[in-house]
Write a protein that holds these residues in place. Structure first.
Motif, PDB file in Angstrom:
ATOM      1  N   GLU A  10      26.242 -33.572 -75.430  1.00 45.31           N
ATOM      2  CA  GLU A  10      25.997 -34.932 -74.936  1.00 45.31           C
ATOM      3  C   GLU A  10      25.856 -34.920 -73.419  1.00 45.31           C
ATOM      4  O   GLU A  10      24.991 -35.602 -72.857  1.00 45.31           O
ATOM      5  CB  GLU A  10      27.148 -35.843 -75.376  1.00 45.31           C
ATOM      6  CG  GLU A  10      26.935 -37.319 -75.077  1.00 45.31           C
ATOM      7  CD  GLU A  10      27.282 -37.708 -73.644  1.00 45.31           C
ATOM      8  OE1 GLU A  10      26.650 -38.646 -73.107  1.00 45.31           O
ATOM      9  OE2 GLU A  10      28.167 -37.065 -73.052  1.00 45.31           O
ATOM     10  N   PHE A  11      26.687 -34.145 -72.742  1.00 41.08           N
ATOM     11  CA  PHE A  11      26.628 -34.019 -71.287  1.00 41.08           C
ATOM     12  C   PHE A  11      25.279 -33.435 -70.863  1.00 41.08           C
ATOM     13  O   PHE A  11      24.608 -33.948 -69.963  1.00 41.08           O
ATOM     14  CB  PHE A  11      27.781 -33.122 -70.829  1.00 41.08           C
ATOM     15  CG  PHE A  11      27.878 -32.921 -69.344  1.00 41.08           C
ATOM     16  CD1 PHE A  11      28.542 -33.845 -68.540  1.00 41.08           C
ATOM     17  CD2 PHE A  11      27.330 -31.804 -68.746  1.00 41.08           C
ATOM     18  CE1 PHE A  11      28.637 -33.658 -67.170  1.00 41.08           C
ATOM     19  CE2 PHE A  11      27.430 -31.598 -67.377  1.00 41.08           C
ATOM     20  CZ  PHE A  11      28.080 -32.533 -66.582  1.00 41.08           C
TER      21      PHE A  11
ATOM     22  N   GLN B   5      21.743 -34.758 -68.158  1.00 43.15           N
ATOM     23  CA  GLN B   5      21.691 -34.152 -66.823  1.00 43.15           C
ATOM     24  C   GLN B   5      20.256 -33.955 -66.354  1.00 43.15           C
ATOM     25  O   GLN B   5      19.374 -33.598 -67.135  1.00 43.15           O
ATOM     26  CB  GLN B   5      22.440 -32.816 -66.809  1.00 43.15           C
ATOM     27  CG  GLN B   5      23.914 -32.930 -67.152  1.00 43.15           C
ATOM     28  CD  GLN B   5      24.604 -34.026 -66.357  1.00 43.15           C
ATOM     29  OE1 GLN B   5      24.544 -34.035 -65.126  1.00 43.15           O
ATOM     30  NE2 GLN B   5      25.245 -34.948 -67.066  1.00 43.15           N
ATOM     31  N   GLU B   6      20.050 -34.178 -65.052  1.00 37.10           N
ATOM     32  CA  GLU B   6      18.715 -34.097 -64.450  1.00 37.10           C
ATOM     33  C   GLU B   6      18.577 -32.934 -63.481  1.00 37.10           C
ATOM     34  O   GLU B   6      17.524 -32.790 -62.847  1.00 37.10           O
ATOM     35  CB  GLU B   6      18.402 -35.404 -63.724  1.00 37.10           C
ATOM     36  CG  GLU B   6      18.428 -36.635 -64.614  1.00 37.10           C
ATOM     37  CD  GLU B   6      18.218 -37.913 -63.824  1.00 37.10           C
ATOM     38  OE1 GLU B   6      17.138 -38.061 -63.207  1.00 37.10           O
ATOM     39  OE2 GLU B   6      19.148 -38.752 -63.806  1.00 37.10           O
TER      40      GLU B   6
ATOM     41  N   PRO C   7      16.114 -36.391 -67.701  1.00 38.90           N
ATOM     42  CA  PRO C   7      17.382 -36.161 -68.396  1.00 38.90           C
ATOM     43  C   PRO C   7      17.207 -35.292 -69.641  1.00 38.90           C
ATOM     44  O   PRO C   7      16.290 -35.516 -70.438  1.00 38.90           O
ATOM     45  CB  PRO C   7      17.841 -37.579 -68.777  1.00 38.90           C
ATOM     46  CG  PRO C   7      17.218 -38.452 -67.733  1.00 38.90           C
ATOM     47  CD  PRO C   7      15.885 -37.830 -67.431  1.00 38.90           C
ATOM     48  N   GLY C   8      18.048 -34.275 -69.746  1.00 37.95           N
ATOM     49  CA  GLY C   8      17.994 -33.390 -70.900  1.00 37.95           C
ATOM     50  C   GLY C   8      16.926 -32.324 -70.832  1.00 37.95           C
ATOM     51  O   GLY C   8      16.622 -31.683 -71.842  1.00 37.95           O
ATOM     52  N   PHE C   9      16.332 -32.099 -69.634  1.00 29.74           N
ATOM     53  CA  PHE C   9      15.282 -31.084 -69.548  1.00 29.74           C
ATOM     54  C   PHE C   9      15.815 -29.676 -69.819  1.00 29.74           C
ATOM     55  O   PHE C   9      15.068 -28.782 -70.207  1.00 29.74           O
ATOM     56  CB  PHE C   9      14.571 -31.153 -68.195  1.00 29.74           C
ATOM     57  CG  PHE C   9      15.319 -30.513 -67.057  1.00 29.74           C
ATOM     58  CD1 PHE C   9      14.962 -29.259 -66.577  1.00 29.74           C
ATOM     59  CD2 PHE C   9      16.397 -31.167 -66.456  1.00 29.74           C
ATOM     60  CE1 PHE C   9      15.650 -28.679 -65.525  1.00 29.74           C
ATOM     61  CE2 PHE C   9      17.093 -30.594 -65.417  1.00 29.74           C
ATOM     62  CZ  PHE C   9      16.721 -29.332 -64.951  1.00 29.74           C
ATOM     63  N   LEU C  10      17.122 -29.459 -69.598  1.00 31.76           N
ATOM     64  CA  LEU C  10      17.755 -28.240 -70.097  1.00 31.76           C
ATOM     65  C   LEU C  10      18.136 -28.536 -71.543  1.00 31.76           C
ATOM     66  O   LEU C  10      19.105 -29.232 -71.819  1.00 31.76           O
ATOM     67  CB  LEU C  10      18.987 -27.885 -69.262  1.00 31.76           C
ATOM     68  CG  LEU C  10      19.783 -26.664 -69.724  1.00 31.76           C
ATOM     69  CD1 LEU C  10      18.912 -25.407 -69.756  1.00 31.76           C
ATOM     70  CD2 LEU C  10      20.999 -26.438 -68.825  1.00 31.76           C
ATOM     71  N   ARG C  11      17.327 -28.052 -72.456  1.00 33.58           N
ATOM     72  CA  ARG C  11      17.389 -28.483 -73.846  1.00 33.58           C
ATOM     73  C   ARG C  11      18.358 -27.638 -74.667  1.00 33.58           C
ATOM     74  O   ARG C  11      18.437 -26.423 -74.488  1.00 33.58           O
ATOM     75  CB  ARG C  11      15.995 -28.428 -74.478  1.00 33.58           C
ATOM     76  CG  ARG C  11      15.037 -29.316 -73.730  1.00 33.58           C
ATOM     77  CD  ARG C  11      13.681 -29.438 -74.364  1.00 33.58           C
ATOM     78  NE  ARG C  11      12.897 -30.380 -73.567  1.00 33.58           N
ATOM     79  CZ  ARG C  11      12.980 -31.698 -73.680  1.00 33.58           C
ATOM     80  NH1 ARG C  11      13.768 -32.218 -74.591  1.00 33.58           N
ATOM     81  NH2 ARG C  11      12.283 -32.492 -72.901  1.00 33.58           N
ATOM     82  N   VAL C  12      19.059 -28.306 -75.558  1.00 29.56           N
ATOM     83  CA  VAL C  12      19.938 -27.624 -76.508  1.00 29.56           C
ATOM     84  C   VAL C  12      19.138 -27.371 -77.777  1.00 29.56           C
ATOM     85  O   VAL C  12      18.821 -28.304 -78.524  1.00 29.56           O
ATOM     86  CB  VAL C  12      21.187 -28.467 -76.825  1.00 29.56           C
ATOM     87  CG1 VAL C  12      22.086 -27.723 -77.807  1.00 29.56           C
ATOM     88  CG2 VAL C  12      21.949 -28.798 -75.547  1.00 29.56           C
TER      89      VAL C  12
ATOM     90  N   LEU D  34       9.069 -29.666 -79.139  1.00 25.33           N
ATOM     91  CA  LEU D  34       9.201 -29.705 -77.685  1.00 25.33           C
ATOM     92  C   LEU D  34       8.133 -30.606 -77.068  1.00 25.33           C
ATOM     93  O   LEU D  34       6.982 -30.606 -77.506  1.00 25.33           O
ATOM     94  CB  LEU D  34       9.080 -28.296 -77.103  1.00 25.33           C
ATOM     95  CG  LEU D  34      10.222 -27.342 -77.437  1.00 25.33           C
ATOM     96  CD1 LEU D  34       9.883 -25.930 -76.965  1.00 25.33           C
ATOM     97  CD2 LEU D  34      11.531 -27.802 -76.810  1.00 25.33           C
ATOM     98  N   PRO D  35       8.477 -31.390 -76.027  1.00 25.67           N
ATOM     99  CA  PRO D  35       7.497 -32.299 -75.410  1.00 25.67           C
ATOM    100  C   PRO D  35       6.444 -31.533 -74.623  1.00 25.67           C
ATOM    101  O   PRO D  35       6.662 -30.402 -74.191  1.00 25.67           O
ATOM    102  CB  PRO D  35       8.363 -33.146 -74.474  1.00 25.67           C
ATOM    103  CG  PRO D  35       9.508 -32.261 -74.120  1.00 25.67           C
ATOM    104  CD  PRO D  35       9.793 -31.458 -75.358  1.00 25.67           C
TER     105      PRO D  35
END
Length: 219
Positions: A59-60, A64-65, A87-92, A156-157
């Motif tokens: 969730e954290f 994050q940006e 936000p969330g560009f470091l993807r899980v 993935l976008p």
């Protein structure tokens, strides 16, 4: 041998197994012994360190940006750099795998070059704005071509903005994840988009350029 004897022998065998190694490096352990912090360190290892990202960490990560990325080449020469995105560009991708798109930069490719020589990376994400806390993620990275990444993860976008198309991705196999406490993290305030300065006082564009006068100072 009776069943009871066999069970007793099996328990004895289990009891003789060597204990699991402590997390951390030999250098950490030596300094913990020197400064008497071993018990505190063991509590941290046991209570705060995971080998994956749990639901709260995921969730954290999703909001994050920015993050800081530490890499080193095969000889151990280090580099630390900054990455930012929506936000969330470091993807899980899953609880043990993260990935981010590597966009076009100055062409040096220092981080990717280090990863090619030495896959170990350290990532630090800091929330300066809401929770004032950080997250460390350490692991092994690899460089993946965009087409291969999208074949493996079709959701993935796709970036359409000029200069933001993705040539490659960095995929990280998580080995360690743990909190960075907020004791010395300053609380910052966001600036509205219309308040951002495109130029610095000296006239140098915000993107950087020769901000530090390196080129101007050469003979």
């Amino acid at each position: 041998m009776t069943e009871e004897q066999a069970g007793t022998e099996e328990q004895a065998g289990r009891g003789s197994e060597p204990p699991a190694p402590r997390p951390g490096s030999a250098g950490e352990h030596a300094l913990q012994k020197r400064f008497g912090t071993g018990e505190r360190a063991d509590r941290f290892y046991a209570e705060q360190t995971l080998s994956h990202v749990n639901s709260a960490m995921r969730e954290f990560l999703a909001r994050q940006e920015m993050f800081f990325l530490a890499t080193a080449d095969a000889s151990g020469a280090c580099d630390n750099t900054f990455r930012a995105g929506p936000p969330g560009f470091l993807r899980v991708l899953d609880e043990r795998t993260l990935a981010y798109a590597e966009y076009r930069g100055n062409g040096v490719l220092a981080s990717l070059g280090n990863i090619e020589e030495n896959p170990r990376v350290g990532i630090l994400l800091v929330d300066f704005f809401r929770d004032r806390v950080g997250l460390h993620v350490n692991g092994r990275a690899r460089v993946v071509e965009d087409a291969a990444m999208r074949t493996a993860h079709p959701g993935l976008p796709v970036e359409e903005a000029p200069g933001r198309r993705t040539p490659v991705w960095v995929e990280i196999a998580v080995e360690e994840a743990y909190v960075h406490c907020g004791k010395y993290i300053p609380r910052l305030a966001r600036v509205r988009e219309d308040e951002r300065d495109e130029e610095t006082p000296g006239g140098t564009r915000r993107k950087g350029g020769d901000y530090f006068g390196v080129a101007a100072g050469r003979p």
